[in-house]
Design a protein around this motif. Structure first.
Motif, PDB file in Angstrom:
ATOM      1  N   VAL A   7       0.847  -1.197   0.000  1.00 49.38           N
ATOM      2  CA  VAL A   7       0.000   0.000   0.000  1.00 49.38           C
ATOM      3  C   VAL A   7       0.885   1.251   0.000  1.00 49.38           C
ATOM      4  CG1 VAL A   7      -1.791   1.293   1.248  1.00 49.38           C
ATOM      5  CG2 VAL A   7      -1.844  -1.230   1.233  1.00 49.38           C
ATOM      6  N   VAL A   8       0.732   2.070  -1.031  1.00 45.28           N
ATOM      7  CA  VAL A   8       1.480   3.332  -1.127  1.00 45.28           C
ATOM      8  C   VAL A   8       0.570   4.458  -0.654  1.00 45.28           C
ATOM      9  CG1 VAL A   8       2.723   4.918  -2.662  1.00 45.28           C
ATOM     10  CG2 VAL A   8       2.714   2.455  -3.153  1.00 45.28           C
ATOM     11  N   GLY A   9       0.940   5.121   0.425  1.00 45.75           N
ATOM     12  CA  GLY A   9       0.106   6.192   1.001  1.00 45.75           C
ATOM     13  C   GLY A   9      -0.698   5.623   2.158  1.00 45.75           C
ATOM     14  N   THR A  10      -0.304   5.996   3.371  1.00 46.57           N
ATOM     15  CA  THR A  10      -0.991   5.464   4.562  1.00 46.57           C
ATOM     16  C   THR A  10      -1.639   6.599   5.343  1.00 46.57           C
ATOM     17  OG1 THR A  10       1.134   5.527   5.706  1.00 46.57           O
ATOM     18  CG2 THR A  10       0.429   3.391   4.826  1.00 46.57           C
ATOM     19  N   GLY A  11      -2.237   7.552   4.594  1.00 47.90           N
ATOM     20  CA  GLY A  11      -2.992   8.640   5.234  1.00 47.90           C
ATOM     21  C   GLY A  11      -4.370   8.134   5.610  1.00 47.90           C
ATOM     22  N   ASN A  12      -5.326   9.058   5.538  1.00 44.12           N
ATOM     23  CA  ASN A  12      -6.705   8.778   5.891  1.00 44.12           C
ATOM     24  C   ASN A  12      -7.243   7.449   5.344  1.00 44.12           C
ATOM     25  OD1 ASN A  12      -8.879   9.831   7.147  1.00 44.12           O
ATOM     26  ND2 ASN A  12      -9.298  11.417   5.630  1.00 44.12           N
ATOM     27  N   ILE A  13      -7.322   7.372   4.017  1.00 42.33           N
ATOM     28  CA  ILE A  13      -7.979   6.192   3.431  1.00 42.33           C
ATOM     29  C   ILE A  13      -6.994   5.040   3.262  1.00 42.33           C
ATOM     30  CG2 ILE A  13      -7.722   6.650   0.939  1.00 42.33           C
ATOM     31  CD1 ILE A  13     -10.783   5.901   0.797  1.00 42.33           C
ATOM     32  N   VAL A  31       1.704  -6.802   2.957  1.00 41.91           N
ATOM     33  CA  VAL A  31       3.088  -7.168   3.275  1.00 41.91           C
ATOM     34  C   VAL A  31       4.021  -5.960   3.291  1.00 41.91           C
ATOM     35  CG1 VAL A  31       2.876  -9.534   2.419  1.00 41.91           C
ATOM     36  CG2 VAL A  31       3.633  -7.722   0.853  1.00 41.91           C
ATOM     37  N   ALA A  32       3.569  -4.838   2.729  1.00 42.30           N
ATOM     38  CA  ALA A  32       4.460  -3.670   2.656  1.00 42.30           C
ATOM     39  C   ALA A  32       3.652  -2.383   2.583  1.00 42.30           C
ATOM     40  CB  ALA A  32       5.357  -3.775   1.419  1.00 42.30           C
ATOM     41  N   VAL A  33       4.210  -1.326   3.165  1.00 44.35           N
ATOM     42  CA  VAL A  33       3.592  -0.001   3.064  1.00 44.35           C
ATOM     43  C   VAL A  33       4.690   1.026   2.801  1.00 44.35           C
ATOM     44  CG1 VAL A  33       1.633  -0.497   4.599  1.00 44.35           C
ATOM     45  CG2 VAL A  33       3.739   0.462   5.554  1.00 44.35           C
ATOM     46  N   SER A  34       4.245   2.195   2.335  1.00 41.75           N
ATOM     47  CA  SER A  34       5.180   3.290   2.123  1.00 41.75           C
ATOM     48  C   SER A  34       4.407   4.599   2.187  1.00 41.75           C
ATOM     49  CB  SER A  34       5.823   3.108   0.736  1.00 41.75           C
ATOM     50  OG  SER A  34       6.287   4.329   0.261  1.00 41.75           O
ATOM     51  N   ASP A  35       5.028   5.616   2.742  1.00 38.98           N
ATOM     52  CA  ASP A  35       4.379   6.937   2.799  1.00 38.98           C
ATOM     53  C   ASP A  35       5.478   7.980   2.849  1.00 38.98           C
ATOM     54  OD1 ASP A  35       1.319   7.985   3.773  1.00 38.98           O
ATOM     55  OD2 ASP A  35       2.974   9.394   4.048  1.00 38.98           O
ATOM     56  N   LEU A  36       5.206   9.133   2.269  1.00 41.25           N
ATOM     57  CA  LEU A  36       6.135  10.251   2.341  1.00 41.25           C
ATOM     58  C   LEU A  36       6.456  10.542   3.816  1.00 41.25           C
ATOM     59  CD1 LEU A  36       7.243  11.792  -0.029  1.00 41.25           C
ATOM     60  CD2 LEU A  36       5.436  13.488   0.273  1.00 41.25           C
ATOM     61  N   ASN A  37       5.436  10.409   4.644  1.00 41.96           N
ATOM     62  CA  ASN A  37       5.589  10.595   6.082  1.00 41.96           C
ATOM     63  C   ASN A  37       5.942   9.220   6.677  1.00 41.96           C
ATOM     64  OD1 ASN A  37       5.066  10.710   8.835  1.00 41.96           O
ATOM     65  ND2 ASN A  37       3.485  12.287   8.578  1.00 41.96           N
ATOM     66  N   VAL A  51       4.802  -6.551   8.352  1.00 41.32           N
ATOM     67  CA  VAL A  51       4.737  -5.586   7.242  1.00 41.32           C
ATOM     68  C   VAL A  51       6.055  -4.818   7.133  1.00 41.32           C
ATOM     69  CG1 VAL A  51       3.637  -3.472   6.438  1.00 41.32           C
ATOM     70  CG2 VAL A  51       2.252  -5.321   7.325  1.00 41.32           C
ATOM     71  N   ARG A  52       6.601  -4.764   5.925  1.00 41.54           N
ATOM     72  CA  ARG A  52       7.825  -3.985   5.691  1.00 41.54           C
ATOM     73  C   ARG A  52       7.459  -2.541   5.346  1.00 41.54           C
ATOM     74  NH1 ARG A  52       8.560  -8.530   3.431  1.00 41.54           N
ATOM     75  NH2 ARG A  52       7.901  -7.988   1.310  1.00 41.54           N
ATOM     76  N   VAL A  53       8.313  -1.613   5.760  1.00 42.52           N
ATOM     77  CA  VAL A  53       8.107  -0.208   5.378  1.00 42.52           C
ATOM     78  C   VAL A  53       9.173   0.152   4.354  1.00 42.52           C
ATOM     79  CG1 VAL A  53       8.062   2.182   6.183  1.00 42.52           C
ATOM     80  CG2 VAL A  53       7.165   0.360   7.651  1.00 42.52           C
ATOM     81  N   HIS A  54       8.720   0.557   3.167  1.00 40.91           N
ATOM     82  CA  HIS A  54       9.673   0.952   2.123  1.00 40.91           C
ATOM     83  C   HIS A  54       9.881   2.456   2.143  1.00 40.91           C
ATOM     84  CE1 HIS A  54      10.419  -2.817   0.075  1.00 40.91           C
ATOM     85  NE2 HIS A  54       9.148  -3.128   0.245  1.00 40.91           N
ATOM     86  N   ARG A  55      11.067   2.859   1.647  1.00 41.31           N
ATOM     87  CA  ARG A  55      11.385   4.293   1.659  1.00 41.31           C
ATOM     88  C   ARG A  55      10.628   5.060   0.593  1.00 41.31           C
ATOM     89  NH1 ARG A  55      17.597   3.479   1.262  1.00 41.31           N
ATOM     90  NH2 ARG A  55      16.639   1.756   0.146  1.00 41.31           N
TER      91      ARG A  55
END
Ligand code: NAP
Length: 339
Positions: A7-13, A31-37, A51-55
């Protein structure tokens, strides 16, 4: 097969979708997420074991253990992630809008068609709402005759406190009615107009709220959409299609009736998450099922392109006050009408 989702973008939605995929949807695993924040991404990842966090979103899309991608970053950066997913041959669910300009949407259409395989689903979740589906069944059965007029209302209790502009009433809110009108009627929108009633005292400085958006289809059906994002009393979505021999409308959406002190009342949802929770769930289950079986379903990149093109026409109509034709290229054969 379990579909491994990034999932790219872990804001509101985006975080809502991570929880949905983890707790309510079968056959998928985030399995993975990424966000500017990155702090926000870490917090969301901490809720789901493993869950992995990608840069970056690009790094997430390249991850061999990500089978399919959800794009829930803000609209202006949808294009780069959708194009990267297509280049990687990975199915991608993109929140609306597909992209913020028709040129960007066109690049996505070209890339998907060049790959020869449908990979993109756009997040127009209303198509999965039980009420809208029943409306479509009634229209398609011929029960109300040929549609002539559509009345819609899109009311939010309050717009976000900062940065909500007149344009966003169109590109963020009315885009849902643009898509649902195209889908219910099975027709493209040919022209638009935007009427500007007296502004509510609750509107932000210079913001035109409410607006009445008029969509005219290729056969002359007129859609009147009241968009009012500071309606104060709750989140209220209405739709009625008037045909030659009858009408069909969304029913009462309150799940309970309260009788108290000599009065009878229902509940108005507070926001879109409450109102459309079942639609989002159904939308994601359909996406995961399609991905697992190697297929595709739901609103296509063409639907995303057409909605953005109609919104672009509305923005011009808001600015000029004039009836504004919608500029659409011919629908490529690759995009047969969607379900
Ligand atoms: P949001 O709360 O602002 O979340 C967007 C997130 O994306 C933020 O955390 C933002 O980080 C991050 N982001 C921005 N650029 C990025 C990048 N290049 N790479 C990775 N992450 C990035 O917005 P939202 O309300 O969740 O909306 C997200 C999208 O969903 C929008 O397109 C919106 O229209 C759509 N949406 C759809 C529905 C629906 O009914 N279908 C409802 C709500 C939203 P920063 O905060 O640091 O910028």
């Amino acid at each position: 097969m379990t579909v491994r989702v990034g999932v790219v973008g872990t804001g509101n939605i985006g975080q809502d979708h991570v929880r949905r995929l983890t707790r309510r949807i079968t056959g998928a695993q985030v399995v993975a997420v990424s966000d500017l924040n990155s702090e926000r991404a870490q917090t969301v990842a901490a809720e789901v074991p493993g869950v992995r966090v990608h840069r970056s979103g690009q790094e997430l899309i390249r991850d061999d253990e990500v089978d399919a991608v959800v794009v829930a970053s803000w609209g202006a950066v949808h294009e780069e992630f959708v194009l990267a997913a297509i280049a990687a041959g990975k199915p991608v669910f993109c929140e609306k809008p597909l992209a913020t300009t028709t040129a960007a949407c066109q690049r996505i259409l070209d890339a998907e068609a060049a790959g020869g395989r449908r990979l993109v689903q756009v997040g127009f979740m209303r198509r999965y709402d039980a009420g809208y589906r029943a409306m479509k069944d009634a229209i398609d059965s011929g029960e109300i005759g040929s549609p002539l007029i559509v009345h819609c209302a899109h009311r939010n209790a309050a717009a976000p406190a900062y940065g909500f502009t007149s344009d966003l009433l169109i590109t963020d809110a009315a885009i849902h009615e643009i898509d649902i009108s195209r889908w219910l009627l099975g027709q493209e929108i040919a022209a638009t107009r935007v009427l500007t009633p007296r502004r509510t005292s609750r509107a932000g400085s210079g913001v035109q709220d409410p607006q009445v958006i008029v969509l005219e289809t290729v056969t002359g059906v007129m859609v009147f959409d009241e968009v009012f994002v500071n309606a104060s009393y709750g989140y209220d979505i209405r739709c009625e299609v008037v045909g030659e021999s009858g009408t069909v409308a969304l029913g009462n959406q309150s799940e309970v009736v309260v009788k108290h002190d000599g009065s009878r009342s229902g509940r108005v949802p507070g926001d879109w998450q409450q109102r459309f929770v079942h639609a989002y769930d159904a939308e994601f289950q359909a996406w995961v099922n399609a991905v697992a079986s190697g297929g595709a379903t739901g609103p296509t990149a063409w639907d995303g392109y057409a909605a953005t093109a109609v919104a672009a026409s509305c923005l011009v109509a808001l600015e000029t006050g004039l009836r504004t034709p919608v500029q659409l290229v011919d629908r490529p054969v690759f995009y047969t009408p969607s379900t």
